[in-house]
Design an enzyme around this catalytic site. Structure first.
Site, mmCIF file in Angstrom:
data_model
loop_
_atom_site.group_PDB
_atom_site.id
_atom_site.type_symbol
_atom_site.label_atom_id
_atom_site.label_comp_id
_atom_site.label_asym_id
_atom_site.label_seq_id
_atom_site.Cartn_x
_atom_site.Cartn_y
_atom_site.Cartn_z
ATOM 1 N N GLU A 323 25.673 -13.536 48.861
ATOM 2 C CA GLU A 323 24.751 -12.613 48.199
ATOM 3 C C GLU A 323 23.380 -12.487 48.867
ATOM 4 O O GLU A 323 22.354 -12.624 48.212
ATOM 5 C CB GLU A 323 24.574 -13.029 46.724
ATOM 6 C CG GLU A 323 25.873 -12.972 45.951
ATOM 7 C CD GLU A 323 25.732 -13.299 44.465
ATOM 8 O OE1 GLU A 323 26.378 -12.612 43.670
ATOM 9 O OE2 GLU A 323 24.983 -14.237 44.103
HETATM 10 C C1 TNX Z 1 28.096 -15.447 41.777
HETATM 11 S S1 TNX Z 1 29.891 -17.161 43.464
HETATM 12 C C2 TNX Z 1 27.356 -16.399 42.475
HETATM 13 C C3 TNX Z 1 26.509 -17.350 41.731
HETATM 14 C C4 TNX Z 1 26.491 -17.055 40.255
HETATM 15 C C5 TNX Z 1 27.898 -16.734 39.812
HETATM 16 C C6 TNX Z 1 28.037 -16.520 38.331
HETATM 17 C C7 TNX Z 1 28.665 -17.150 44.309
HETATM 18 C C8 TNX Z 1 28.870 -17.667 45.622
HETATM 19 N N1 TNX Z 1 27.505 -16.644 43.812
HETATM 20 O O1 TNX Z 1 25.219 -17.354 42.278
HETATM 21 O O2 TNX Z 1 25.992 -18.149 39.578
HETATM 22 O O3 TNX Z 1 28.352 -15.572 40.470
HETATM 23 O O4 TNX Z 1 29.380 -16.412 37.967
#
Ligand code: TNX
Length: 685
Positions: A323
């Site tokens: 992300e």
């Molecule tokens: C996505 S999974 C994220 C997390 C959040 C999560 C909540 C991932 C690598 N990143 O930062 O906490 O979704 O479900």
């Protein structure tokens, strides 16, 4: 009951019950409550009676983990049965529990560590053999799960188990950045993991909302980034040792280059845009990111990783990588120039460059890289391990590209799916043999936006045990009902181990009850379950300042009575028998009365008052279910207006924000069965 009689027959014949038995693929109703179910289990006639505490003989075991784990098992048996401990120096030839370990283990466990064991229980002795100490640890947990009783004594069934995991990486990921989790919580989770043979504790130690490890090299990281909530290096060592003692590796994760607001609050000079930065208190994806174009960033990471590499002995090191929204990279002239100067056309290429630099640093410190699936790029070699969290076919694609893979998609505990849903996700499904060969395993993920130390265990357990079984047991073990039967036993064992997954709900509910009649609220709570992360975030704005003490926060993730009711209705329809009708009626009347009686109690608590509409909606849905039952009984087509009104009641029940009414889907089925437009009518007996 087919599976149960199959099991009994096999018992008498002392035949092998392969774990991948064709009868629904499951171990069957009368089988021992082992979870994960072993690779093979051969039942033998007779039982091993426990009339006193076990006496122990260790053969060729010098590894301290075996001695310690055997001691813990004896203590668990003692606590469970009340037998006094055996006096020290008991004659080893008389031992009832013989542990035979092939050799000492490695100082640092790896994914290739042998976890296999053979357990042979006869009336006279329990013999546990394994090539490695970790195999002995796994077998000891099976012994703990096999303890049962009959009208005469405590006992273990006579049998022979030959067991080894299907996947060698069976993890639990815990985010301690969004909400802080004290060491005690971590240790209890390690006990629970060991009980279901999980072997990787993935410790998510940094994120936008916190940096949770003491760094002596860069103390601002924990002082500013951790805001006083961090693990000292001594505590980290203690956790790593505790985990090792239970055959669990500790995989540290430090998120980079995104999810780094807390890191950059401490060291803003690493950021792609000038600060200042403040530790984040909301949830989501944020702009702050490290600057991949700056050599100082790599020098900092080299020194930081060097320090952490010796604190965390595991051969793998997780660097996050998910992300990155790229906003800061786009708006920095320096980064744009760097990209142009190096022939990079987009931020994916820039992140891949960062990933490659990072891999070289990790390599220098003797660590293999693990990252979330955003790190995949044609220029990133398959020497890195990829943990997949995004939509299929991401996992399959990653494996096809040659990366070793860990699956987490489908294993997110914060989404509040039932255990059965997670259980249905098989890492190997639909893959070629070659691609499947690159699967290391999977990890259950506990993201911590909606959990703090009081709640976290109830969100992880017992559902994570279903994932543990999916990753250990043969792919053919898929019988959901039997999984729930055994999950219930695991649940009790976890309770005995001190895990607080069950005790938290009544404790926290008492805090928000106004006093007086609590029973109707408990009856109402039984049929409710919390909605998952996405729905909750849509419902209102949450930050880490939001107290997690409302009903939605504390309710168990899965309504057991809701599940049972659903099974009952499925079995009963389309033409419910008089007995089924009576059972359905009794439940619906009980819940309807409970919900109505709960209303005045809820109104007196400022925390629970928001549940009044949910209670009313649940009561209306129950009343509707009762009407549907009447109509089914009378075999009388309902007027058209009834169907429309029924749909409005159901729609209201379906839409209750943040909290789901777990019996609504079954009531919908009853209503549809009563309404001839949905289903052909049968003859009512
Ligand atoms: C996505 S999974 C994220 C997390 C959040 C999560 C909540 C991932 C690598 N990143 O930062 O906490 O979704 O479900």
């Amino acid at each position: 009951m087919k599976a149960r009689s199959l099991f009994l027959a096999l018992c008498f014949m002392a035949a092998t019950l392969p774990a991948s038995a064709p009868e629904g693929g499951g171990p069957g109703g009368g089988a021992p409550s082992l979870m994960p179910w072993p690779q093979s289990l051969e039942s033998k006639p007779g039982v091993h009676r426990l009339t006193q505490n076990l006496t122990l003989s260790l053969e060729a075991c010098r590894d301290g983990r075996v001695t310690a784990a055997a001691g813990r098992l004896l203590e668990r048996v003692r606590l469970r049965t009340g037998f006094p401990p055996q006096p020290p120096g008991a004659d080893p030839r008389q031992a009832s529990l013989i542990l035979r370990c092939g050799g000492d283990g490695e100082p640092v466990q790896t994914p290739n560590t042998d976890e296999s064991y053979i357990l042979d229980i006869s009336p006279g002795a329990i013999l546990l053999e394994a090539p490695s100490p970790v195999g002995i640890l796994r077998g000891l947990e099976s012994i703990a799960q096999l303890i049962a009783l009959d009208s005469t004594s405590y006992l273990l069934p006579c049998l022979r188990i030959e067991d080894r995991p299907r996947f060698r990486w069976r993890g639990l990921h815990i985010d301690v950045a969004r909400h802080w989790e004290p060491v005690d919580v971590i240790l209890r989770n390690l006990d629970a993991m060991a009980a279901v043979k999980m072997n990787v504790f993935h410790w998510h130690l940094s994120d936008d909302q916190g940096f949770r490890v003491e760094s002596r090299r860069f103390p601002r990281l924990h002082e500013i980034g951790g805001e006083g909530k961090y693990y000292t290096q001594e505590q980290v060592r203690a956790v790593v040792a505790y985990a090792r003692d239970r055959g669990i590796r500790v995989l540290p994760e430090f998120e980079m280059p995104g999810h780094t607001t807390a890191w950059l609050a401490a060291y803003p000079e690493l950021a792609a845009a000038p600060g200042p930065y403040h530790v984040e208190s909301a949830w989501g994806v944020f702009d702050p990111s490290m600057d991949p174009s700056r050599e100082e960033v790599y020098a900092h990471l080299d020194a930081f990783i060097g320090e952490m590499a010796s604190l965390f002995p595991d051969g793998y090191f997780h660097v996050g990588g998910d992300e990155v929204n790229g906003k800061q990279w786009n708006s920095s002239a320096r980064i744009r120039e760097f990209k142009a100067g190096n022939g990079m056309k987009n931020n994916r290429q820039l992140q891949a460059y960062f990933t490659r630099r990072l891999e070289a640093i990790l390599d220098r410190h003797g660590k293999k890289m693990v990252g979330w699936d955003e790190i995949v790029h044609p220029s990133v070699p398959p020497t890195v391990t990829v943990q997949t969290w995004r939509l299929p076919p991401r996992f399959a694609e990653t494996l096809k590209l040659g990366y070793p893979g860990i699956l987490s998609r489908g294993y997110y505990l914060d989404h509040m799916h039932p255990a059965s849903w997670h259980y249905g996700i098989d890492p190997g499904a639909g893959l070629t043999t070659e691609d499947a060969g690159r699967i290391l395993g999977g990890e259950a993920c506990m993201w911590a936006e909606f959990v703090d130390e009081e709640i976290i265990e109830s969100r992880i357990w017992p559902r994570a045990a279903a994932i543990a079984e999916r990753l250990w047991s043969p792919a053919g073990v898929t019988d959901v009902e039997d999984m729930y039967r055994r999950l219930d036993s695991v649940d009790a064992e976890l309770e005995r181990l001190g895990v607080r997954h069950r005790s938290s709900f009544p404790r926290l509910l008492r805090n928000i009850l106004p006093g007086g009649e609590s029973l109707p609220v408990a009856a109402l709570a039984e049929i409710l379950s919390p909605r998952g992360l996405a729905e909750r975030q849509r419902a209102r704005r949450y930050t880490r300042e939001t107290p997690l003490r409302r009903l939605v926060d504390i309710l168990p993730p899965e309504s057991a009575v809701g599940r049972d009711f659903d099974l009952l209705v499925d079995r009963a329809l389309p033409v419910p028998s008089p007995a089924d009708r009576a059972a359905i009626r009794e439940s619906l009347e009980h819940w309807r009365r409970g919900a109505l009686k709960a209303v005045p109690v809820l109104e007196r608590s400022f925390v629970l008052a928001e549940i009044v509409p949910v209670a009313e909606s649940a009561a209306a849905a129950c009343a509707l279910g009762l009407e549907a039952l009447d109509r089914l009984e009378a075999a009388q087509a309902p007027p058209t207006a009834w169907a429309g009104e029924a749909e409005r009641v159901l729609e209201r029940a379906r839409k209750s924000p943040e909290i789901a009414i777990a019996i609504e889907p079954a009531i919908t089925k009853l209503v549809h069965a009563a309404d001839s437009r949905h289903a052909p009518r049968g003859t009512i007996p």
